[in-house]
Design a protein around this motif. Structure first.
Motif, PDB file in Angstrom:
ATOM      1  N   PHE A  95     -41.112  91.141  98.773  1.00  0.00           N
ATOM      2  CA  PHE A  95     -40.007  92.006  99.187  1.00  0.00           C
ATOM      3  C   PHE A  95     -39.254  91.362 100.350  1.00  0.00           C
ATOM      4  O   PHE A  95     -39.870  91.063 101.375  1.00  0.00           O
ATOM      5  CB  PHE A  95     -40.529  93.372  99.653  1.00  0.00           C
ATOM      6  N   PHE A  96     -37.951  91.185 100.173  1.00  0.00           N
ATOM      7  CA  PHE A  96     -37.121  90.693 101.272  1.00  0.00           C
ATOM      8  C   PHE A  96     -36.214  91.811 101.764  1.00  0.00           C
ATOM      9  O   PHE A  96     -35.549  92.480 100.968  1.00  0.00           O
ATOM     10  CB  PHE A  96     -36.257  89.499 100.832  1.00  0.00           C
ATOM     11  N   ASP A  97     -36.223  91.965 103.083  1.00  0.00           N
ATOM     12  CA  ASP A  97     -35.431  93.017 103.711  1.00  0.00           C
ATOM     13  C   ASP A  97     -34.284  92.360 104.487  1.00  0.00           C
ATOM     14  O   ASP A  97     -34.515  91.615 105.439  1.00  0.00           O
ATOM     15  CB  ASP A  97     -36.356  93.816 104.658  1.00  0.00           C
ATOM     16  N   GLU A  98     -33.062  92.645 104.030  1.00  0.00           N
ATOM     17  CA  GLU A  98     -31.882  91.979 104.584  1.00  0.00           C
ATOM     18  C   GLU A  98     -31.683  92.256 106.069  1.00  0.00           C
ATOM     19  O   GLU A  98     -31.154  91.410 106.795  1.00  0.00           O
ATOM     20  CB  GLU A  98     -30.639  92.419 103.787  1.00  0.00           C
ATOM     21  N   THR A  99     -32.097  93.435 106.536  1.00  0.00           N
ATOM     22  CA  THR A  99     -31.841  93.768 107.946  1.00  0.00           C
ATOM     23  C   THR A  99     -33.026  93.476 108.865  1.00  0.00           C
ATOM     24  O   THR A  99     -32.874  93.471 110.077  1.00  0.00           O
ATOM     25  CB  THR A  99     -31.461  95.263 108.115  1.00  0.00           C
ATOM     26  N   ALA A 100     -34.198  93.230 108.299  1.00  0.00           N
ATOM     27  CA  ALA A 100     -35.391  93.056 109.133  1.00  0.00           C
ATOM     28  C   ALA A 100     -35.312  91.776 109.957  1.00  0.00           C
ATOM     29  O   ALA A 100     -34.779  90.757 109.506  1.00  0.00           O
ATOM     30  CB  ALA A 100     -36.633  93.028 108.256  1.00  0.00           C
ATOM     31  N   LYS A 101     -35.866  91.853 111.164  1.00  0.00           N
ATOM     32  CA  LYS A 101     -35.954  90.651 112.013  1.00  0.00           C
ATOM     33  C   LYS A 101     -37.365  90.073 111.926  1.00  0.00           C
ATOM     34  O   LYS A 101     -37.569  88.882 112.028  1.00  0.00           O
ATOM     35  CB  LYS A 101     -35.642  91.007 113.474  1.00  0.00           C
ATOM     36  N   ILE A 139     -42.042  86.811  92.132  1.00  0.00           N
ATOM     37  CA  ILE A 139     -40.945  87.646  91.633  1.00  0.00           C
ATOM     38  C   ILE A 139     -40.388  88.381  92.839  1.00  0.00           C
ATOM     39  O   ILE A 139     -41.144  88.932  93.644  1.00  0.00           O
ATOM     40  CB  ILE A 139     -41.384  88.597  90.493  1.00  0.00           C
ATOM     41  N   LEU A 140     -39.065  88.337  92.986  1.00  0.00           N
ATOM     42  CA  LEU A 140     -38.441  88.836  94.207  1.00  0.00           C
ATOM     43  C   LEU A 140     -37.769  90.200  94.045  1.00  0.00           C
ATOM     44  O   LEU A 140     -37.121  90.472  93.036  1.00  0.00           O
ATOM     45  CB  LEU A 140     -37.363  87.849  94.685  1.00  0.00           C
ATOM     46  N   THR A 159     -29.583  84.961  98.516  1.00  0.00           N
ATOM     47  CA  THR A 159     -29.918  84.125  99.670  1.00  0.00           C
ATOM     48  C   THR A 159     -31.381  83.690  99.614  1.00  0.00           C
ATOM     49  O   THR A 159     -31.715  82.519  99.849  1.00  0.00           O
ATOM     50  CB  THR A 159     -29.663  84.909 100.979  1.00  0.00           C
ATOM     51  N   ALA A 160     -32.264  84.651  99.312  1.00  0.00           N
ATOM     52  CA  ALA A 160     -33.700  84.354  99.287  1.00  0.00           C
ATOM     53  C   ALA A 160     -34.031  83.291  98.230  1.00  0.00           C
ATOM     54  O   ALA A 160     -34.776  82.342  98.495  1.00  0.00           O
ATOM     55  CB  ALA A 160     -34.500  85.626  99.029  1.00  0.00           C
ATOM     56  N   VAL A 161     -33.462  83.444  97.039  1.00  0.00           N
ATOM     57  CA  VAL A 161     -33.718  82.483  95.960  1.00  0.00           C
ATOM     58  C   VAL A 161     -33.318  81.084  96.405  1.00  0.00           C
ATOM     59  O   VAL A 161     -34.072  80.114  96.274  1.00  0.00           O
ATOM     60  CB  VAL A 161     -32.905  82.835  94.690  1.00  0.00           C
ATOM     61  N   CYS A 162     -32.132  81.022  96.955  1.00  0.00           N
ATOM     62  CA  CYS A 162     -31.569  79.750  97.358  1.00  0.00           C
ATOM     63  C   CYS A 162     -32.465  79.068  98.395  1.00  0.00           C
ATOM     64  O   CYS A 162     -32.817  77.890  98.254  1.00  0.00           O
ATOM     65  CB  CYS A 162     -30.188  80.053  97.921  1.00  0.00           C
ATOM     66  N   GLU A 163     -32.887  79.825  99.399  1.00  0.00           N
ATOM     67  CA  GLU A 163     -33.751  79.280 100.455  1.00  0.00           C
ATOM     68  C   GLU A 163     -35.105  78.840  99.896  1.00  0.00           C
ATOM     69  O   GLU A 163     -35.630  77.789 100.255  1.00  0.00           O
ATOM     70  CB  GLU A 163     -33.998  80.349 101.533  1.00  0.00           C
ATOM     71  N   MET A 164     -35.666  79.665  99.050  1.00  0.00           N
ATOM     72  CA  MET A 164     -37.006  79.359  98.529  1.00  0.00           C
ATOM     73  C   MET A 164     -36.978  78.118  97.649  1.00  0.00           C
ATOM     74  O   MET A 164     -37.848  77.254  97.737  1.00  0.00           O
ATOM     75  CB  MET A 164     -37.574  80.548  97.749  1.00  0.00           C
ATOM     76  N   HIS A 194     -27.961  86.031  90.000  1.00  0.00           N
ATOM     77  CA  HIS A 194     -29.281  85.463  90.307  1.00  0.00           C
ATOM     78  C   HIS A 194     -29.418  84.056  89.727  1.00  0.00           C
ATOM     79  O   HIS A 194     -29.944  83.154  90.374  1.00  0.00           O
ATOM     80  CB  HIS A 194     -30.402  86.353  89.747  1.00  0.00           C
ATOM     81  N   ALA A 195     -28.948  83.896  88.505  1.00  0.00           N
ATOM     82  CA  ALA A 195     -29.020  82.578  87.870  1.00  0.00           C
ATOM     83  C   ALA A 195     -28.201  81.564  88.670  1.00  0.00           C
ATOM     84  O   ALA A 195     -28.644  80.436  88.909  1.00  0.00           O
ATOM     85  CB  ALA A 195     -28.529  82.660  86.426  1.00  0.00           C
ATOM     86  N   LYS A 196     -27.021  81.998  89.118  1.00  0.00           N
ATOM     87  CA  LYS A 196     -26.161  81.112  89.927  1.00  0.00           C
ATOM     88  C   LYS A 196     -26.860  80.694  91.205  1.00  0.00           C
ATOM     89  O   LYS A 196     -26.692  79.572  91.683  1.00  0.00           O
ATOM     90  CB  LYS A 196     -24.864  81.856  90.313  1.00  0.00           C
ATOM     91  N   ALA A 197     -27.624  81.628  91.792  1.00  0.00           N
ATOM     92  CA  ALA A 197     -28.329  81.337  93.049  1.00  0.00           C
ATOM     93  C   ALA A 197     -29.506  80.389  92.823  1.00  0.00           C
ATOM     94  O   ALA A 197     -30.058  79.858  93.769  1.00  0.00           O
ATOM     95  CB  ALA A 197     -28.803  82.632  93.695  1.00  0.00           C
ATOM     96  N   GLY A 198     -29.895  80.225  91.554  1.00  0.00           N
ATOM     97  CA  GLY A 198     -30.967  79.264  91.259  1.00  0.00           C
ATOM     98  C   GLY A 198     -32.249  79.864  90.721  1.00  0.00           C
ATOM     99  O   GLY A 198     -33.273  79.173  90.658  1.00  0.00           O
ATOM    100  N   ALA A 199     -32.219  81.143  90.327  1.00  0.00           N
ATOM    101  CA  ALA A 199     -33.435  81.775  89.791  1.00  0.00           C
ATOM    102  C   ALA A 199     -33.909  81.014  88.544  1.00  0.00           C
ATOM    103  O   ALA A 199     -33.101  80.630  87.697  1.00  0.00           O
ATOM    104  CB  ALA A 199     -33.166  83.229  89.442  1.00  0.00           C
TER     105      ALA A 199
END
Ligand code: PBG
Ligand code: ZN
Length: 324
Positions: free
Chosen positions: A34-40, A75-76, A99-104, A156-161
């Motif tokens: 789980f990725f939380d966009e606002t979490a620090k 799985i994200l 963003t998460a896919v791309c970074e990972m 998602h596919a564009k981001a690299g999934a």
């Protein structure tokens, strides 16, 4: 027949292991994240001890860590900073999952990154697509939602999934997504269909984890009746004919008959050991009532024995460690 036949002969000592019919491998498991966009900072999920919501800035380091531990696939799921009626955050180019896919993928190219394709974490009402008024009140609008789900999958596919996994249980979602992916140049991106997803009480803890509870109604107009195995088979057959590459049964342990049935269709089968299945074992383990490792290995063996090729489970990191 007895006494010539003695089953106990092969159960003894060093022979026992030789005749193991079902073996678990680290590569069988897919870890939900789980990725939380606002979490620090990362925060533990109350109802799922040992599971976290991760901030986006940890995506790269987490991917590296997981790959180093021997986790093969993830799985994200995303928790966006804002929700609206039409789930705009779900297909935004710089959205939380994109963003998460791309970074990972950047830091751990060999990690298989699968994305859950759905709208419920992104809609203000919490349902899995677009809502329209009907004479029975508001309901998920199948054909309007397809357009949205198609856009999410392509983003998602564009981001690299590596694989997209639609979980919204819309009719026609597989052929629609296949067409949209192909048109966008992603004819090699496989679709893992949540082909038989039951309206299960076992998703309770996930809804806290992904902040995806709903403001009205329930998911019974689109998720399946837990009593229906024949319908699950027909749904899965339909997804095969629409071009699914992998079928999925969800939840897992209460639905092993469905896993076995669906296996006969010939496609790879994934089973999702869901949040409630995790939390029930975890709670008993924390109380010292069960042997966690033995219970988890037995649960996973049962799912694989029923016919699953892949198992999505929150226990993936433990399993990968235990199976070394
Ligand atoms: C949302 C979705 C759900 C899960 C995966 N994707 C929950 C739901 O349908 O409410 C459940 C996962 C889990 O319980 O671990 N489409
Ligand atoms: Zn959903």
């Amino acid at each position: 027949m007895y006494p010539e036949t003695r089953f106990r002969r092969l159960r003894r000592g060093v022979l026992r292991d030789l005749f193991t019919e079902t073996r678990l491998n680290a590569e069988d498991f897919i870890m939900p994240i789980f990725f939380d966009e606002t979490a620090k900072e990362r925060s533990q999920i109350n109802s799922m001890p040992g599971q976290f919501r991760y901030p986006l800035r940890e995506a790269g380091s987490l991917a590296k860590e997981l790959a180093a531990e021997g986790v093969r696939s993830v799985i994200l799921f995303g928790i966006p900073s804002e929700k609206d009626e039409c789930a705009s955050g779900a297909f935004a180019e710089n959205g939380v999952i994109q963003t998460a896919v791309c970074e990972m993928k950047k830091t751990a190219p060999a990690l298989v990154v699968i994305t859950d394709v759905c709208a419920c974490e992104y809609t203000s009402h919490g349902h899995c697509g677009i809502i329209s008024k009907t004479c029975d009140g508001p309901d998920l609008d199948n054909d309007k939602s397809l357009e949205l789900i198609g856009k999410i999958a392509v983003s998602h596919a564009k981001a690299g999934a590596d694989i997209v996994a639609p979980s919204c249980m819309l009719d026609g979602m597989i052929s629609f997504i296949r067409k949209k992916l192909d048109e966008a140049g992603f004819s090699n991106t496989p679709i893992m269909s949540y082909s038989s997803k039951f309206a299960s009480a076992l998703y309770g803890p996930f809804r806290e984890a992904a902040d995806s509870g709903f403001s009205f109604g329930d998911r019974k107009t689109y998720q399946m009746n837990p009593a229906n195995a024949r319908e699950a088979f027909r749904e899965s057959e339909e997804d095969v004919s629409e071009g699914a590459d992998i079928l999925m049964v969800k939840p897992a342990t209460f639905y092993l008959d469905v896993v076995a049935d669906v296996k006969s269709l010939g496609l790879p089968v994934a089973a999702y050991h869901v949040s409630g299945e995790y939390s029930m074992i975890k709670a008993a383990a924390i109380n010292g009532w069960i042997d966690e490792k033995k219970i988890v290995l037995e649960a996973m063996t049962s799912i694989k024995r029923a016919g699953a090729d892949l198992i999505i489970t929150y226990y993936t990191r433990d399993l990968v460690g235990w199976l070394k």
